[in-house]
Design a protein around this motif. Sequence first.
Motif, mmCIF file in Angstrom:
data_model
loop_
_atom_site.group_PDB
_atom_site.id
_atom_site.type_symbol
_atom_site.label_atom_id
_atom_site.label_comp_id
_atom_site.label_asym_id
_atom_site.label_seq_id
_atom_site.Cartn_x
_atom_site.Cartn_y
_atom_site.Cartn_z
ATOM 1 N N LEU A 71 -60.297 90.541 -22.538
ATOM 2 C CA LEU A 71 -59.966 91.853 -22.315
ATOM 3 C C LEU A 71 -60.711 93.011 -23.042
ATOM 4 O O LEU A 71 -61.164 93.965 -22.516
ATOM 5 N N ALA A 72 -60.941 92.562 -24.433
ATOM 6 C CA ALA A 72 -61.765 93.508 -25.242
ATOM 7 C C ALA A 72 -63.195 93.827 -24.850
ATOM 8 O O ALA A 72 -63.760 94.630 -24.493
ATOM 9 N N PRO A 73 -64.300 92.643 -24.473
ATOM 10 C CA PRO A 73 -65.343 92.841 -23.789
ATOM 11 C C PRO A 73 -65.250 93.684 -22.681
ATOM 12 O O PRO A 73 -66.090 94.455 -22.466
ATOM 13 N N ARG A 74 -64.367 93.400 -21.729
ATOM 14 C CA ARG A 74 -64.425 93.943 -20.323
ATOM 15 C C ARG A 74 -63.953 95.233 -20.544
ATOM 16 O O ARG A 74 -64.451 96.381 -19.861
ATOM 17 N N ARG A 75 -62.788 95.602 -21.677
ATOM 18 C CA ARG A 75 -62.498 96.828 -21.875
ATOM 19 C C ARG A 75 -63.798 97.944 -22.325
ATOM 20 O O ARG A 75 -63.917 98.943 -22.098
ATOM 21 N N ASP A 76 -64.599 97.342 -23.040
ATOM 22 C CA ASP A 76 -65.750 97.886 -23.609
ATOM 23 C C ASP A 76 -66.667 98.567 -22.559
ATOM 24 O O ASP A 76 -67.268 99.454 -22.508
ATOM 25 N N GLN A 77 -66.792 97.319 -21.646
ATOM 26 C CA GLN A 77 -67.634 97.852 -20.294
ATOM 27 C C GLN A 77 -66.885 98.693 -19.468
ATOM 28 O O GLN A 77 -67.874 99.737 -19.019
ATOM 29 N N ARG A 105 -67.510 87.759 -14.122
ATOM 30 C CA ARG A 105 -68.989 88.275 -14.156
ATOM 31 C C ARG A 105 -69.764 88.010 -12.784
ATOM 32 O O ARG A 105 -70.476 89.070 -12.443
ATOM 33 N N LYS A 106 -69.430 87.072 -11.799
ATOM 34 C CA LYS A 106 -69.983 87.073 -10.559
ATOM 35 C C LYS A 106 -69.348 88.055 -9.501
ATOM 36 O O LYS A 106 -69.908 88.667 -8.686
ATOM 37 N N ARG A 107 -67.888 87.944 -9.641
ATOM 38 C CA ARG A 107 -67.168 88.449 -8.492
ATOM 39 C C ARG A 107 -66.784 89.886 -8.751
ATOM 40 O O ARG A 107 -66.144 90.500 -7.950
ATOM 41 N N LEU A 108 -66.614 90.250 -10.052
ATOM 42 C CA LEU A 108 -66.023 91.726 -10.499
ATOM 43 C C LEU A 108 -66.795 92.284 -11.623
ATOM 44 O O LEU A 108 -66.434 92.607 -12.579
ATOM 45 N N PRO A 109 -68.192 92.526 -11.313
ATOM 46 C CA PRO A 109 -68.837 93.086 -12.212
ATOM 47 C C PRO A 109 -68.523 94.555 -12.595
ATOM 48 O O PRO A 109 -68.024 95.294 -11.297
ATOM 49 N N VAL A 110 -68.683 95.101 -13.655
ATOM 50 C CA VAL A 110 -68.167 96.506 -13.955
ATOM 51 C C VAL A 110 -69.520 97.323 -13.750
ATOM 52 O O VAL A 110 -70.588 96.866 -14.256
ATOM 53 N N PRO A 111 -69.531 98.263 -13.026
ATOM 54 C CA PRO A 111 -70.865 99.335 -12.816
ATOM 55 C C PRO A 111 -71.477 99.631 -14.020
ATOM 56 O O PRO A 111 -70.758 100.149 -14.742
ATOM 57 N N ALA A 112 -72.738 99.227 -14.086
ATOM 58 C CA ALA A 112 -73.076 99.691 -15.637
ATOM 59 C C ALA A 112 -74.337 100.664 -15.496
ATOM 60 O O ALA A 112 -74.421 101.752 -16.579
ATOM 61 N N ALA A 144 -49.661 85.187 -21.963
ATOM 62 C CA ALA A 144 -49.988 86.110 -23.310
ATOM 63 C C ALA A 144 -48.555 86.587 -23.720
ATOM 64 O O ALA A 144 -48.507 86.953 -25.201
ATOM 65 N N GLN A 145 -47.682 86.875 -22.906
ATOM 66 C CA GLN A 145 -46.492 87.483 -23.173
ATOM 67 C C GLN A 145 -45.644 86.936 -24.124
ATOM 68 O O GLN A 145 -44.903 87.415 -25.027
ATOM 69 N N HIS A 146 -45.682 85.552 -24.285
ATOM 70 C CA HIS A 146 -44.866 84.602 -25.269
ATOM 71 C C HIS A 146 -45.369 83.826 -25.859
ATOM 72 O O HIS A 146 -45.125 82.739 -26.678
ATOM 73 N N ASP A 147 -47.001 83.763 -25.980
ATOM 74 C CA ASP A 147 -47.867 82.822 -26.836
ATOM 75 C C ASP A 147 -48.723 83.655 -27.554
ATOM 76 O O ASP A 147 -49.902 84.011 -27.050
ATOM 77 N N PRO A 148 -48.598 83.987 -28.754
ATOM 78 C CA PRO A 148 -49.370 84.620 -29.751
ATOM 79 C C PRO A 148 -51.064 83.989 -29.730
ATOM 80 O O PRO A 148 -51.869 84.735 -29.542
ATOM 81 N N GLY A 149 -51.189 82.759 -29.536
ATOM 82 C CA GLY A 149 -52.350 82.248 -29.454
ATOM 83 C C GLY A 149 -53.168 82.737 -28.109
ATOM 84 O O GLY A 149 -54.297 83.008 -28.377
ATOM 85 N N THR A 150 -52.495 82.498 -27.185
ATOM 86 C CA THR A 150 -53.139 82.844 -25.830
ATOM 87 C C THR A 150 -53.418 84.338 -25.857
ATOM 88 O O THR A 150 -54.560 84.938 -25.406
ATOM 89 N N ALA A 151 -52.571 85.105 -26.444
ATOM 90 C CA ALA A 151 -52.723 86.747 -26.440
ATOM 91 C C ALA A 151 -53.876 86.922 -27.233
ATOM 92 O O ALA A 151 -54.827 87.554 -26.714
ATOM 93 N N GLU A 152 -53.992 86.353 -28.447
ATOM 94 C CA GLU A 152 -55.298 86.605 -29.266
ATOM 95 C C GLU A 152 -56.363 86.228 -28.698
ATOM 96 O O GLU A 152 -57.539 86.999 -28.583
ATOM 97 N N SER A 153 -56.572 84.949 -28.015
ATOM 98 C CA SER A 153 -57.756 84.546 -27.315
ATOM 99 C C SER A 153 -58.159 85.268 -26.203
ATOM 100 O O SER A 153 -59.421 85.735 -25.822
ATOM 101 N N PHE A 154 -57.038 85.687 -25.431
ATOM 102 C CA PHE A 154 -57.360 86.360 -24.018
ATOM 103 C C PHE A 154 -57.991 87.877 -24.552
ATOM 104 O O PHE A 154 -58.857 88.250 -23.677
ATOM 105 N N HIS A 155 -57.259 88.472 -25.511
ATOM 106 C CA HIS A 155 -57.948 89.438 -25.983
ATOM 107 C C HIS A 155 -59.203 89.789 -26.515
ATOM 108 O O HIS A 155 -60.143 90.363 -25.945
ATOM 109 N N GLN A 156 -59.554 88.622 -27.338
ATOM 110 C CA GLN A 156 -60.761 88.578 -27.892
ATOM 111 C C GLN A 156 -61.903 88.284 -26.857
ATOM 112 O O GLN A 156 -63.127 88.735 -27.027
#
Length: 199
Positions: free
Chosen positions: A134-140, A77-84, A119-131
């Motif tokens: 990844l998903a909020p940043r992808r929306d931006q 959020r501080k160092r890699l903001p998505v231009p809005a 996340a490639q071999h831990d489903p819990g990490t993959a889910e948390s990382f996505h939710q």
Amino acid sequence: MSGASSQPPRPRSGNRRDEAARLAVLHAADDLLAEHGFSALTIEAIARRAGVAKQTIYRWWPSKVEILLDTLIEDSRKRLPVPADNPTADSIRGYVHDFARFLGDDPAGKVLLALIAQAQHDPGTAESFHQRYLAPRRDQERDMLAHGAEDGQISPRLDPDATIDALLGPIVYRALTGSSVPGSLVDTLVDDLLRPRPN
């Protein structure tokens, strides 16, 4: 995402926490990951480096993955903001260059790469990382491209998700394999995929 019994699934809203201790934990996790890697990162080591009790960390975070996600979210959020606001062709190009630098030079970029790998071999990490990240940043990023196209700044050749993958995927791959990301590669990706229109 699994969480501690009576705690919320993520630690973002703990108003009663000591902010200095919270930041010390995040910085300690960031530093230790850079020094020793993900597999050697432990709650015990984080607690020692941060100067807090291990039980305190477990009250605030259910796992080291959640600590790293908080670190990544705050640092991004501080160092890699998505231009809005009214993104231009130049600001979108700048964002892609900044993303490459973030992965190559910023300690938080190492956190991002470590979480992608885990996340490639831990489903819990993959889910948390996505939710949580990844998903909020992808929306931006999707909004950035949509606004740029609406304003005539860019003319993407692919749909938004494919465009983001094609822009950022090669950068992530090179970072994961320890290769540098030359500016010419970024410029070529932007020019080929977005066809920015001159002002």
